[in-house]
Motif scaffolding. Structure first.
Motif, PDB file in Angstrom:
ATOM      1  N   PRO A 163      36.494  34.971  36.680  1.00  0.00           N
ATOM      2  CA  PRO A 163      36.601  36.407  36.926  1.00  0.00           C
ATOM      3  C   PRO A 163      36.301  37.237  35.674  1.00  0.00           C
ATOM      4  O   PRO A 163      35.632  38.270  35.766  1.00  0.00           O
ATOM      5  N   GLY A 164      36.761  36.782  34.513  1.00  0.00           N
ATOM      6  CA  GLY A 164      36.501  37.518  33.275  1.00  0.00           C
ATOM      7  C   GLY A 164      35.021  37.635  32.980  1.00  0.00           C
ATOM      8  O   GLY A 164      34.539  38.686  32.532  1.00  0.00           O
ATOM      9  N   TRP A 165      34.282  36.550  33.221  1.00  0.00           N
ATOM     10  CA  TRP A 165      32.824  36.575  33.010  1.00  0.00           C
ATOM     11  C   TRP A 165      32.181  37.566  33.969  1.00  0.00           C
ATOM     12  O   TRP A 165      31.286  38.329  33.591  1.00  0.00           O
ATOM     13  N   LYS A 166      32.640  37.560  35.217  1.00  0.00           N
ATOM     14  CA  LYS A 166      32.100  38.484  36.221  1.00  0.00           C
ATOM     15  C   LYS A 166      32.406  39.925  35.847  1.00  0.00           C
ATOM     16  O   LYS A 166      31.553  40.809  36.003  1.00  0.00           O
ATOM     17  N   PHE A 167      33.623  40.184  35.366  1.00  0.00           N
ATOM     18  CA  PHE A 167      33.978  41.543  34.958  1.00  0.00           C
ATOM     19  C   PHE A 167      32.999  42.044  33.905  1.00  0.00           C
ATOM     20  O   PHE A 167      32.467  43.161  33.998  1.00  0.00           O
ATOM     21  N   ASN A 168      32.762  41.242  32.893  1.00  0.00           N
ATOM     22  CA  ASN A 168      31.846  41.607  31.822  1.00  0.00           C
ATOM     23  C   ASN A 168      30.430  41.795  32.341  1.00  0.00           C
ATOM     24  O   ASN A 168      29.715  42.729  31.931  1.00  0.00           O
ATOM     25  N   HIS A 169      30.017  40.922  33.249  1.00  0.00           N
ATOM     26  CA  HIS A 169      28.666  40.974  33.808  1.00  0.00           C
ATOM     27  C   HIS A 169      28.411  42.294  34.515  1.00  0.00           C
ATOM     28  O   HIS A 169      27.374  42.938  34.292  1.00  0.00           O
ATOM     29  N   TRP A 170      29.348  42.714  35.348  1.00  0.00           N
ATOM     30  CA  TRP A 170      29.145  43.942  36.132  1.00  0.00           C
ATOM     31  C   TRP A 170      29.405  45.196  35.307  1.00  0.00           C
ATOM     32  O   TRP A 170      28.827  46.256  35.592  1.00  0.00           O
ATOM     33  N   GLU A 171      30.234  45.084  34.275  1.00  0.00           N
ATOM     34  CA  GLU A 171      30.383  46.206  33.349  1.00  0.00           C
ATOM     35  C   GLU A 171      29.086  46.436  32.589  1.00  0.00           C
ATOM     36  O   GLU A 171      28.669  47.578  32.370  1.00  0.00           O
ATOM     37  N   LEU A 172      28.445  45.353  32.175  1.00  0.00           N
ATOM     38  CA  LEU A 172      27.170  45.441  31.478  1.00  0.00           C
ATOM     39  C   LEU A 172      26.119  46.138  32.340  1.00  0.00           C
ATOM     40  O   LEU A 172      25.293  46.907  31.846  1.00  0.00           O
ATOM     41  N   LYS A 173      26.154  45.900  33.634  1.00  0.00           N
ATOM     42  CA  LYS A 173      25.206  46.498  34.561  1.00  0.00           C
ATOM     43  C   LYS A 173      25.585  47.924  34.958  1.00  0.00           C
ATOM     44  O   LYS A 173      24.821  48.608  35.645  1.00  0.00           O
ATOM     45  N   GLY A 174      26.778  48.361  34.554  1.00  0.00           N
ATOM     46  CA  GLY A 174      27.157  49.752  34.765  1.00  0.00           C
ATOM     47  C   GLY A 174      27.661  50.105  36.141  1.00  0.00           C
ATOM     48  O   GLY A 174      27.684  51.288  36.499  1.00  0.00           O
ATOM     49  N   VAL A 175      28.060  49.116  36.963  1.00  0.00           N
ATOM     50  CA  VAL A 175      28.562  49.410  38.304  1.00  0.00           C
ATOM     51  C   VAL A 175      29.784  50.330  38.184  1.00  0.00           C
ATOM     52  O   VAL A 175      30.741  50.014  37.472  1.00  0.00           O
ATOM     53  N   PRO A 176      29.776  51.469  38.870  1.00  0.00           N
ATOM     54  CA  PRO A 176      30.820  52.487  38.665  1.00  0.00           C
ATOM     55  C   PRO A 176      32.247  52.032  38.963  1.00  0.00           C
ATOM     56  O   PRO A 176      33.185  52.473  38.315  1.00  0.00           O
ATOM     57  N   LEU A 177      32.408  51.143  39.973  1.00  0.00           N
ATOM     58  CA  LEU A 177      33.765  50.791  40.379  1.00  0.00           C
ATOM     59  C   LEU A 177      33.859  49.304  40.698  1.00  0.00           C
ATOM     60  O   LEU A 177      33.015  48.757  41.412  1.00  0.00           O
ATOM     61  N   ARG A 178      34.876  48.654  40.148  1.00  0.00           N
ATOM     62  CA  ARG A 178      35.132  47.245  40.435  1.00  0.00           C
ATOM     63  C   ARG A 178      36.444  47.113  41.197  1.00  0.00           C
ATOM     64  O   ARG A 178      37.452  47.725  40.827  1.00  0.00           O
ATOM     65  N   LEU A 179      36.421  46.330  42.276  1.00  0.00           N
ATOM     66  CA  LEU A 179      37.625  46.069  43.050  1.00  0.00           C
ATOM     67  C   LEU A 179      38.040  44.620  42.826  1.00  0.00           C
ATOM     68  O   LEU A 179      37.250  43.695  43.062  1.00  0.00           O
ATOM     69  N   GLU A 180      39.252  44.414  42.353  1.00  0.00           N
ATOM     70  CA  GLU A 180      39.780  43.077  42.096  1.00  0.00           C
ATOM     71  C   GLU A 180      40.822  42.747  43.170  1.00  0.00           C
ATOM     72  O   GLU A 180      41.737  43.527  43.407  1.00  0.00           O
ATOM     73  N   ILE A 181      40.639  41.581  43.800  1.00  0.00           N
ATOM     74  CA  ILE A 181      41.574  41.151  44.842  1.00  0.00           C
ATOM     75  C   ILE A 181      41.994  39.720  44.553  1.00  0.00           C
ATOM     76  O   ILE A 181      41.152  38.826  44.417  1.00  0.00           O
ATOM     77  N   GLY A 182      43.292  39.496  44.423  1.00  0.00           N
ATOM     78  CA  GLY A 182      43.832  38.161  44.191  1.00  0.00           C
ATOM     79  C   GLY A 182      44.897  37.810  45.219  1.00  0.00           C
ATOM     80  O   GLY A 182      45.276  38.647  46.055  1.00  0.00           O
ATOM     81  N   PRO A 183      45.400  36.572  45.199  1.00  0.00           N
ATOM     82  CA  PRO A 183      46.430  36.153  46.161  1.00  0.00           C
ATOM     83  C   PRO A 183      47.659  37.057  46.171  1.00  0.00           C
ATOM     84  O   PRO A 183      48.206  37.380  47.225  1.00  0.00           O
ATOM     85  N   LYS A 184      48.100  37.487  44.985  1.00  0.00           N
ATOM     86  CA  LYS A 184      49.259  38.374  44.915  1.00  0.00           C
ATOM     87  C   LYS A 184      48.948  39.735  45.525  1.00  0.00           C
ATOM     88  O   LYS A 184      49.828  40.384  46.116  1.00  0.00           O
ATOM     89  N   ASP A 185      47.705  40.174  45.376  1.00  0.00           N
ATOM     90  CA  ASP A 185      47.306  41.441  45.986  1.00  0.00           C
ATOM     91  C   ASP A 185      47.341  41.338  47.507  1.00  0.00           C
ATOM     92  O   ASP A 185      47.725  42.294  48.196  1.00  0.00           O
ATOM     93  N   LEU A 186      46.923  40.173  48.022  1.00  0.00           N
ATOM     94  CA  LEU A 186      46.963  39.974  49.473  1.00  0.00           C
ATOM     95  C   LEU A 186      48.398  40.055  49.986  1.00  0.00           C
ATOM     96  O   LEU A 186      48.664  40.643  51.046  1.00  0.00           O
ATOM     97  N   ASP A 187      49.331  39.462  49.227  1.00  0.00           N
ATOM     98  CA  ASP A 187      50.738  39.512  49.640  1.00  0.00           C
ATOM     99  C   ASP A 187      51.257  40.948  49.690  1.00  0.00           C
ATOM    100  O   ASP A 187      52.095  41.288  50.526  1.00  0.00           O
ATOM    101  N   ARG A 188      50.714  41.792  48.799  1.00  0.00           N
ATOM    102  CA  ARG A 188      51.161  43.196  48.746  1.00  0.00           C
ATOM    103  C   ARG A 188      50.255  44.115  49.567  1.00  0.00           C
ATOM    104  O   ARG A 188      50.456  45.328  49.586  1.00  0.00           O
TER     105      ARG A 188
END
Length: 340
Positions: A163-188
């Motif tokens: 995930p960290g590599w992906k975060f950096n990759h899409w930040e480099l490309k300038g995508v305006p908004l990133r949505l992060e979803i993990g198992p704990k997020d699903l529970d909430r």
């Protein structure tokens, strides 16, 4: 409007749109238009028969220029040390969805549910849940409900990158908004949204496909509002940087200090090409006095703003051109600065 020295050769006058790059304190021309009059029509015999007099009449010509240079200006104005920062309205991918918090010990059922949720969110953003907006706002980053697409969203489900590599990759490309979803997020029943422009993190409810009072998908509405806010904030930031770094300067002795502080100067100017050359020559730091790494470039004319300073700052009838060797009456405030 460009000065006589900077206007298109052979044209009557040139108008321009100048941008300011705060990181370097330099201006850059974004777009121009040239009124050529009949000069080139006479040269190339471009004429028509006048419908009333039936006489040979030469055409009036206009030339417009706005090319890939404008894209470069956008990159320079908004970009940062981590890469591109794209305004949502022009970003090819406005939202990237990245699953995270998955390890080797994570159950397959959880992984499958996470992937399914990411795809579901992406589909909802792309149009499975349409915003029915009768008061269509042409400034919205989301396309109108008549289109098959609302938000340009995508997922990054690659399992060979962290995930960290992906975060950096899409930040480099300038995508305006990133949505992060993990198992704990699903529970909430939530996800984390991260803005590319300022790094702010927000928690957004997934809410299934629940609707608001107008029948719109609440999650899609929230993401659309967030993208619009990013668009407005990026514009406001660039506008503020420009306004704070354009100064009215009436004293020649203060010009060098303002240029060193990465500012653009509105100065009283006579408009003569030879005086413009003198200003550029005498603001160039070629005597070794410039700080290490600082620009030594002289100031050139950028444009004569259509909106001149008003009130106490307006040009007075006895104001002279700022260059000490000139002595002529100033015709207008003209924007000078270091330029690309």
């Amino acid at each position: 409007k460009k000065t006589e020295k900077e206007k298109f050769a052979g044209g009557e006058f040139t108008t321009t749109c100048e941008a300011y790059v705060a990181s370097s304190g330099r201006a850059i021309q974004g777009a121009t238009s040239h009124y050529l009059g009949t000069n080139f029509a006479h040269m190339f015999d471009v004429h028509f028969e006048h419908p009333d007099t039936h006489e040979k009449t030469f055409v009036h010509q206009i030339s417009f220029g706005m090319t890939t240079r404008t894209i470069g200006v956008m990159v320079m104005v908004h970009g940062d040390d981590r890469g591109l920062v794209l305004p949502p309205r022009i970003a090819s991918i406005q939202v990237i969805i990245v699953p995270c918090g998955v390890g080797a010990s994570t159950a397959n059922e959880v992984k499958e549910n996470l992937t399914k949720t990411c795809l579901d969110v992406c589909n909802r953003l792309k149009g499975n849940s349409l915003i029915d907006n009768n008061d269509e706002n042409e400034n919205s980053v989301a396309q109108h409900h008549k289109s098959s697409t609302i938000i340009r969203a995508d997922t990054d489900l690659r399992d060979n990158y962290s995930p960290g590599w992906k975060f950096n990759h899409w930040e480099l490309k300038g995508v305006p908004l990133r949505l992060e979803i993990g198992p704990k997020d699903l529970d909430r029943n939530q996800m984390v949204a991260v803005r590319r422009d300022n790094g702010e993190k927000l928690t957004i409810s997934l809410e299934g496909c629940s609707k608001d009072d107008d029948g719109n998908d609440k999650m899609v509405v929230r993401i659309t509002e967030l993208l619009n806010q990013i668009q407005q904030d990026m514009y406001a930031k660039a506008e503020k940087e420009l306004e704070e770094n354009v100064v009215i300067c009436r004293k020649w002795s203060e010009c060098a200090a303002h240029l060193a502080a990465k500012r653009l100067l509105l100065i009283p100017f006579c408009g003569r090409p030879n005086c413009e050359d003198n200003i550029k020559r005498d603001t160039t730091l070629d005597d070794g006095t410039a700080e290490v790494g600082a620009s030594t470039m002289g100031a050139k004319s950028l444009c004569v703003p259509f909106e001149q300073p008003k009130g106490d700052e307006q040009l007075k009838s006895n104001d002279q051109c700022i260059h000490p060797e000139c002595g002529l009456t100033a015709g207008s405030f003209t924007l000078f600065g270091r330029s690309y």
